[in-house]
Every structure is written in structure tokens, then in C-alpha cells.
Design an enzyme around this catalytic site. Structure first.
Site, PDB file in Angstrom:
ATOM      1  N   HIS A  56      35.062  37.442  40.968  1.00 43.34           N
ATOM      2  CA  HIS A  56      33.699  37.349  40.446  1.00 43.34           C
ATOM      3  C   HIS A  56      33.717  36.436  39.214  1.00 43.34           C
ATOM      4  CE1 HIS A  56      32.116  41.389  42.275  1.00 43.34           C
ATOM      5  NE2 HIS A  56      32.586  40.559  43.190  1.00 43.34           N
ATOM      6  N   GLU A  58      32.602  36.780  36.267  1.00 44.85           N
ATOM      7  CA  GLU A  58      32.994  37.442  35.021  1.00 44.85           C
ATOM      8  C   GLU A  58      34.514  37.579  34.917  1.00 44.85           C
ATOM      9  OE1 GLU A  58      30.805  38.493  37.345  1.00 44.85           O
ATOM     10  OE2 GLU A  58      29.517  40.069  36.539  1.00 44.85           O
ATOM     11  N   CYS A  90      33.572  44.457  37.161  1.00 45.05           N
ATOM     12  CA  CYS A  90      33.416  43.556  36.023  1.00 45.05           C
ATOM     13  C   CYS A  90      33.038  44.314  34.753  1.00 45.05           C
ATOM     14  CB  CYS A  90      32.398  42.477  36.353  1.00 45.05           C
ATOM     15  SG  CYS A  90      32.948  41.379  37.680  1.00 45.05           S
TER      16      CYS A  90
HETATM   17 ZN   LIG Z   1      31.607  41.833  39.480  1.00 45.13          ZN
END
Ligand SMILES: [Zn+2]
Length: 154
Positions: A56, A58, A90
Site C-alpha cells: 500500500h 502508506e 497501514c
Molecule cells: Zn493500507
């Protein structure tokens, strides 16, 4: 806490970072700002492109920022700015990295872990707390996602 104008400027950078997402990835962008406001890292969502469930925006930005910030794995005093409400993974990484502040744009009602489904970063059982500013440039951030799904789902 980050100034509203600075939060908007950083969100504009996060929106630009969403273009670093893979072609088949949901476009999400993240930037990490140091305590002085300088950009330490920026990233897009690469889950499909890298065949990595943890890729992801992040996560990629947090990893890159930690290598540059110079306090080991800690991002104390840093701000993560992301176009979409973080998921549980995250949000957990934000806490683990000791990120001081989170700014996000659009809400994620199905998987969001910063108020929508869970609130990982402000759970009273978690010892590190993250200051949160939600809904910054929300309509612009949501529009990027809407455009993507309009073209990737029939
Ligand atoms: Zn995430």
C-alpha cells in the site's frame, strides 16, 4: 499540528503521488513529511504491480521515510499524508513507526481503520497516539478513486 494550508499543499503532493500507483492498482498516494515539513518520501499503491499484499502507498512511504529520517525505525515528529483513509495494516504501521500526525483525504467506509470501521490510531489500549486530520481535499481525493472505478468496472 500541521497548519491547514500546509495540509492542503501536502495533500496535493499525495494526489500527485497517486500517479505512482500501478496501472491496475487503486490509485492512492502517500507522502511523509519530516518535522520541518520537508518531504521524506512519496509513494503510490503498488499491490497489483508488485504482487505484494503489503505494498500500500502508506507502507512504501513509511519504509522509504524511515531510511531517510535518521532515527532508526522511528518517525517521531513526522506527518503521513494520504489520499484515502488507511486500512488496519497501514494504521498499525503508523502506530508502530511512531508517526506523530496523520492527514487523510477520502473516507473508506468498508475497510477504513481511522474512524470508519476501526480506529486503530486512537484506540485507548494503544500507547502511541496519532493526531488525525481527516477529510482534507476530500472531494478531489474521492474523484480520483471514482474515475478509476468507472474505468475498471463494467
Ligand atoms: Zn493500507
Amino acid at each position: 499540528m500541521i497548519h491547514p494550508a500546509a495540509a492542503r499543499a501536502a495533500m496535493a503532493r499525495a494526489l500527485a503521488a497517486a500517479e505512482l500507483s500501478g496501472a491496475d492498482d487503486v490509485p492512492v498516494g502517500a507522502v511523509v513529511l519530516g518535522p520541518d515539513g520537508a518531504v521524506l518520501a512519496s509513494a503510490g499503491n503498488r499491490r497489483e504491480a508488485d504482487a505484494d499484499p503489503t505494498a500500500h502507498a502508506e507502507m512504501i512511504a513509511i519504509r522509504a521515510a524511515a531510511t531517510r529520517f535518521g532515527d532508526g525505525w522511528r518517525l517521531t515528529g513526522c506527518t503521513l499524508v494520504v489520499t484515502l483513509e488507511p486500512c488496519a495494516m497501514c494504521a498499525g504501521a503508523l502506530v508502530a513507526a511512531r508517526v506523530s500526525e496523520l492527514v487523510f483525504g477520502a473516507w473508506e467506509p468498508k475497510t477504513g481503520a481511522v474512524g470508519s470501521v476501526w480506529d486503530v490510531v486512537r484506540d485507548p489500549r494503544v500507547t502511541h497516539r496519532v493526531t488525525v486530520r481527516a477529510g482534507v481535499m476530500e472531494s478531489e481525493c474521492a474523484a480520483v478513486l471514482r474515475d478509476f472505478f468507472a474505468h475498471h468496472r463494467s
